[in-house]
Design a protein around this motif. Structure first.
Motif, short mmCIF file in Angstrom:
data_model
loop_
_atom_site.label_atom_id
_atom_site.label_comp_id
_atom_site.label_asym_id
_atom_site.label_seq_id
_atom_site.Cartn_x
_atom_site.Cartn_y
_atom_site.Cartn_z
N TRP A 38 3.13 -9.09 5.91
CA TRP A 38 1.84 -8.47 5.62
C TRP A 38 2.05 -6.99 5.42
N ASP A 39 0.99 -6.32 5.09
CA ASP A 39 1.08 -4.88 4.92
C ASP A 39 1.40 -4.25 6.27
N LYS A 40 2.27 -3.27 6.27
CA LYS A 40 2.71 -2.75 7.57
C LYS A 40 1.65 -1.92 8.27
N SER A 41 0.59 -1.59 7.56
CA SER A 41 -0.50 -0.89 8.24
C SER A 41 -1.46 -1.86 8.93
N VAL A 42 -1.32 -3.14 8.62
CA VAL A 42 -2.21 -4.13 9.25
C VAL A 42 -1.76 -4.41 10.67
#
Lengths: 452, 585
Positions: B357-361
């Motif tokens: 997933w997006d690493k900011s999630v």
């Protein structure tokens, strides 16, 4: 002055010797060799009233005291660092002070016979044994063997620390560790009787307690219509069910309302109000008379019933007794004949017994089925009955098209709570109502009063 | 008359039960403490059969316990702890009142605590017993772990619940034991098969904090206290059964190692490990680093007849399960930020897929969107900006439906912006004759290995399929009828011949070339069976016959109802289609 000196010196345990010297001499002796007592006494005296505090402050000479205190400090310093004060003492010890004190002389040992030697001071009762044990211990220590007592001590400290730590660890500590509780066998620490009496062994749990109070599963999965994106028909089915539940509720409510409703005919009209106001003013003599008539009859009847019966005569009694006996005899005879007759009725009796058995069997079956059905039902465990929670349903227009837009319905917490109640694990309860002990008084403050 | 007069309520059921208040007094506990003790020890109230007898003539509703149960409670060491705690609270209050802070501190340090280990061992004497009762524990822990860390319950409890649930999810991933998932409006239902036990649990959706007021939080917290202990011991055992390290450790030499860049700004050091674990993206460390698990093969026993059939069925089932376990193996997923990350990651990892997933999630993402090897991107929004050509953009329901169908469903129905097919409940098991929704029929056909046509003609095909099925049924019926007709014709011929013979006419005999009668063996067999059945029915006793008729009638009614529903559905679908067509025009 001497008094002050005494007070001061008594505080100093170290200067005890000096004090003795000072007392023994007639004048005041300072430790400073330059100052002699003669200097202190001035030749020309000024007369002053000594009963005034003012004069004390003004004319009393405190220099000598201060000097003495300074000396004292010096002396103490000397005592501490070295026997520097020796020459000073030597000077003073010229006269009587060089002699030993009388008290010491009295206490001195004056017998010519030498005191016997204290044997115990040189001998130990089991010196040999002690020496040997010490030697052995040394030997063992050299080999690296720790004696038992020491070992025990070490062990004890370790155990203590551990137990303390486990004691303080709370049950819900997020970092707590788990172990294989089912794998390890509990080792028997001793006699079962001893363990039981000292409460080291827990009482065995009765088997019956491990039975579940309900046959319902722990997690009841919602009907297929409860899917977030349901099939049309299953959704309709769920809606229908929810609708039926609502209908039932409505029916109960309606019934209550009907029961509480007042009769429309009972409302006050002008006519009834007027009649009420005139009540008793208009004569209704005829009706009253009619009413009175039956009442009197009733009273008469009541009086008649109370009348006491006459006493029975001897003959009457005898006859009654004979009749009773006869009746009994007749009944016994009849019973006997009936029993004899039953011999010929065997077939019908058999059939009737068969019928009875069948009916009992049917009843038993029914009862068993009912019991089975009851097992899944919530029981009545307290004041309140179990109330099933509202069904979770989303109407057709509430359904979300995608998972992102889904609005969850109902709460899992409520579901779990109701499930526990439904499975008879806890009794249904109402939340305790908050009761105010003292009445609340509302007062309008002046500031508000002015505005309103 | 001899003997003493019997007193009422001194024997029988009146002495077997005890009211709650009396029990409480006997144990010298306050009501909340008593309730807690009962929950922890698993002692529940009973409803006596004859309430009036038990209640000594009164009919007032009361809560009753069995006297023997309460006597058993008297031996519990925790009762003493409860009393100690009561005293502790009193002392603490006093110290506070006197503002003696040093005393407060000292008391706090020596706060009495207790352990529930012995209760777990006592209530669940074997591991399997505990595993059977784990449903409740899982539900409760998952529920409590979603609570906000406000005053509803202790923060420590929430943390412990979170830790245990993460451990459980990691175990399910490692053992690949997830079987069913169902997205309902209430929460997500999961079912896993652990050591032969089917375990169902429900997880609430994230961020749906709606605290109902009429729930007794104290009771729930007590249950959770017990269940956290139980779950902890169970997961220890489960981990050791798989040779996994407990408490779980991430596999350091795994192929998918989470990036270490954004760790510091994501969570505190103390929390980051649990967070990484709960990301579910990495595999766990094993005690013995095994290269490849040996696939357990079913032992072969020589068997005959029915046993053989059963064995075959079981083998088939096992094979299917094995296939299901490797459902997503080799697939690479990427989760967009609007989809429920935890649930999806859990499901994907349970079936061997790779996920990121997006690493900011969340922490623990393993690759970026730009990775060319991604096969599926899970997305739940009407459109995307930049699309890669070598991956499918699908909606999250696809994953769940695949899991329930045990095969990879065609992705076309789940593309971006497509109206999704209904999400059917996998917990419903249709019996014979029940109405089965067409979507499920289609799925079952797919499972059997039949392939539907292209996506454009799909709807029509579906209809055709349905039509075919109906036709088939009709054919069967027709076939039977034809057979009957043939027989009738033959009989007629024979009769004619007999008549002619009886009339004394000479038959004019002619030899015609014989037709080869094709004997259908299967058909004959069927006929024989049918004949046998008919005979058996004829031979039935009156009673049995009545029952049989009743059963058959019930079956027919069911079929009729199902047909009705199917017809309704068809009508509904047709109307929908017509609407669509209109809309298109």
């Amino acid at each position: 002055m001497i008094l002050t000196f005494e007070n001061l010196s008594s505080n100093m345990a170290a200067a005890r010797r000096l004090k003795r010297v000072a007392i023994s001499q007639p004048g005041f002796l300072t430790l400073n060799p330059k100052v002699t007592p003669t200097d202190l006494v001035s030749s020309r005296r000024k007369r002053v009233n000594k009963n005034k505090k003012k004069n004390w402050n003004k004319y009393s000479d405190v220099q000598d005291v201060e000097e003495f205190l300074e000396d004292l400090v010096n002396l103490k310093f000397c005592f501490l660092c070295e026997e520097a004060a020796e020459p000073v003492k030597g000077k003073k010890r010229k006269g009587k002070s060089s002699r030993p004190l009388r008290i010491d002389l009295i206490l001195q040992h004056d017998s010519l016979v030498a005191p016997p030697k204290d044997v115990l001071a040189y001998q130990k009762p089991n010196a040999k044994k002690l020496r040997r044990t010490a030697e052995r211990a040394e030997k063992l220590a050299a080999n690296g063997v720790v004696p038992r007592s020491k070992k025990r001590l070490l062990n004890r400290t370790v155990v203590d620390r551990m137990s303390k730590k486990t004691e303080t660890e709370a049950n819900n500590n997020p970092e707590r560790d788990f172990y294989d509780i089912w794998g390890q066998e509990t080792k028997d620490l001793g006699e079962p009787w001893y363990l039981q009496q000292t409460r080291k062994k827990l009482v065995k749990r009765p088997e019956k307690l491990n039975e579940k109070p309900s046959v319902l599963p722990a997690v009841e999965v919602i009907a297929p219509g409860g899917s977030y994106n349901p099939d049309f028909f299953s959704h309709q089915e769920l809606l229908r069910e929810a609708h039926e539940v609502e209908l039932k509720k409505k029916k109960v409510e309606d019934k209550l309302e009907r029961q509480l409703a007042y009769n429309k005919a009972d409302t006050a009209t002008e006519e009834t109000i007027l009649r009420e106001q005139v009540e008793g003013l208009v004569e209704e003599s005829e009706e009253e008379e009619e009413k009175d008539a039956p009442k009197e009859d009733g009273e008469e009847v009541a009086v008649g019933a109370i009348a006491v019966a006459d006493k029975k005569t001897e003959r009457q009694r005898k006859r009654e007794k004979a009749e009773k006996m006869k009746e009994q005899q007749r009944l016994t005879e009849r019973r006997q004949t009936e029993q004899q007759q039953q011999l010929f009725q065997l077939r019908s009796i058999k059939t009737s017994i068969k019928q009875q058995e069948e009916t009992t069997q049917i009843r038993q079956k029914r009862r068993k089925a009912k019991e089975e059905a009851q097992k899944a039902q919530p029981r009545r465990l307290g004041k309140l009955k179990f109330q099933p929670q509202d069904m979770e349903v989303q109407l057709s227009d509430e359904l979300a098209g995608s998972l992102r837009q889904l609005k969850p319905e109902g709460s899992v917490l409520m579901d779990r709570f109701k499930s526990l109640q439904k499975r008879n694990l806890i009794e249904p309860r109402e939340r305790a109502k908050f009761k105010r002990r003292l009445k609340v008084k509302y007062v309008e403050k002046r500031a508000f009063k002015e505005i309103s | 008359m001899g003997g003493l007069q019997k007193k009422k309520f001194e024997r029988g059921s009146a002495t077997n039960y005890i009211t709650r208040n009396r029990a409480r007094k006997k144990l010298q506990l306050s009501l909340p403490d008593f309730r807690r003790l009962c929950i922890l020890k698993g002692i529940y109230p009973h409803e006596p059969k004859h309430k009036k007898k038990v209640n000594k003539g009164s009919t007032a509703p009361r809560t009753f316990y069995l006297l023997k149960d309460i006597r058993f409670l008297l031996h519990e060491p925790i009762v003493g702890k409860f009393r100690e705690y009561k005293i502790f609270v009193r002392k603490l209050k006093k110290a506070y009142g006197k503002t003696e802070w040093s005393a407060v501190e000292r008391l706090r340090e020596n706060k009495p605590t207790y352990k529930l280990d012995h209760i777990i061992k006592e209530r669940y004497p074997t591991f399997i017993d505990a595993l059977r009762d784990i449903d409740d524990a899982l539900c409760m822990c998952f529920l409590f772990s979603t609570f906000a860390r406000t005053g509803k319950c202790h923060v420590q409890t929430i943390q412990l619940c979170r830790r245990l649930t993460v451990e459980w999810m990691n175990y399910v991933i490692a053992s690949r034991s997830l079987r069913k998932v169902f997205l309902s409006i209430k929460g997500i239902y999961y079912q896993a098969e652990v050591m032969g036990q089917l375990i169902t649990w429900v997880v609430p959706y994230q961020f749906s904090h709606d605290h109902p007021v009429d729930v007794d939080y104290r009771v729930m917290a007590t249950f959770t206290e017990l269940y956290t202990t139980l779950l902890g011991f169970v997961s220890f055992r489960l981990y050791s059964s798989l040779n996994l390290v407990y408490p779980p450790k991430l596999d350091s030499n795994g192929e998918s190692e989470p990036k270490e860049e954004s760790e510091d700004d994501y969570a505190m050091n103390s929390e980051s490990y649990l967070e990484k674990l709960s990301a579910l993206s990495a595999s766990l460390a094993r005690v013995v680093s095994s290269a490849d698990e040996e696939e357990a093969q079913l032992d072969q026993f020589p068997s005959e007849g029915e046993d053989m059939e059963k064995m075959e069925a079981r083998e088939k089932e096992l094979k299917q399960q094995e296939a299901q376990k490797k459902l997503f193996e080799g697939l690479k997923f990427y989760l967009n930020r609007e989809v429920p990350r935890e649930s999806l990651a859990f499901v994907i990892r349970c079936f061997g897929g790779q996920v990121s997933w997006d690493k900011s999630v969340c922490i623990g993402s393993t690759y970026d969107v730009t990775d060319e090897t991604i096969t599926h991107q899970i997305i739940d929004r009407p459109s995307v900006g930049k699309q890669y050509i070598n991956r499918y953009y699908i909606q999250p329901q696809w994953l769940y439906d695949c899991v329930n169908a045990k095969i990879l469903l065609p992705v076309e129905d789940y593309f971006l912006g497509v109206t999704l097919p209904p999400h059917l409940s996998p917990f419903v098991e249709e019996k014979e004759g029940d109405y089965v929704p067409p979507e499920k029929l289609k799925m079952m056909a797919l499972q059997r290995g039949e392939k539907p046509g292209n996506e454009q003609e799909e709807d029509e095909e579906e209809e055709e399929e349905e039509g075919e099925q109906e036709e088939e049924q009709e054919e069967d019926d027709n076939g039977d009828e034809e057979d009957d007709e043939e027989e009738v014709a033959e009989e007629k011929n024979l009769k004619k011949m007999e008549e002619q013979r009886s009339q004394g006419k000479s038959l004019h005999v002619k030899v015609t070339p014989g037709k080869l009668k094709v004997e259908n063996k299967a058909r004959l067999e069927q006929e024989e069976k049918a004949e046998e059945k008919r005979l058996a029915i004829m031979m039935m006793k009156k009673k049995e016959k009545y029952l049989y008729d009743k059963i058959m009638f019930g079956k027919k009614r069911k079929v009729r109802e199902a047909n009705k529903l199917a017809a309704k559905r068809k009508a509904h679908d047709d109307s929908e289609k017509a609407k669509k067509k209109k809309a298109r025009k």
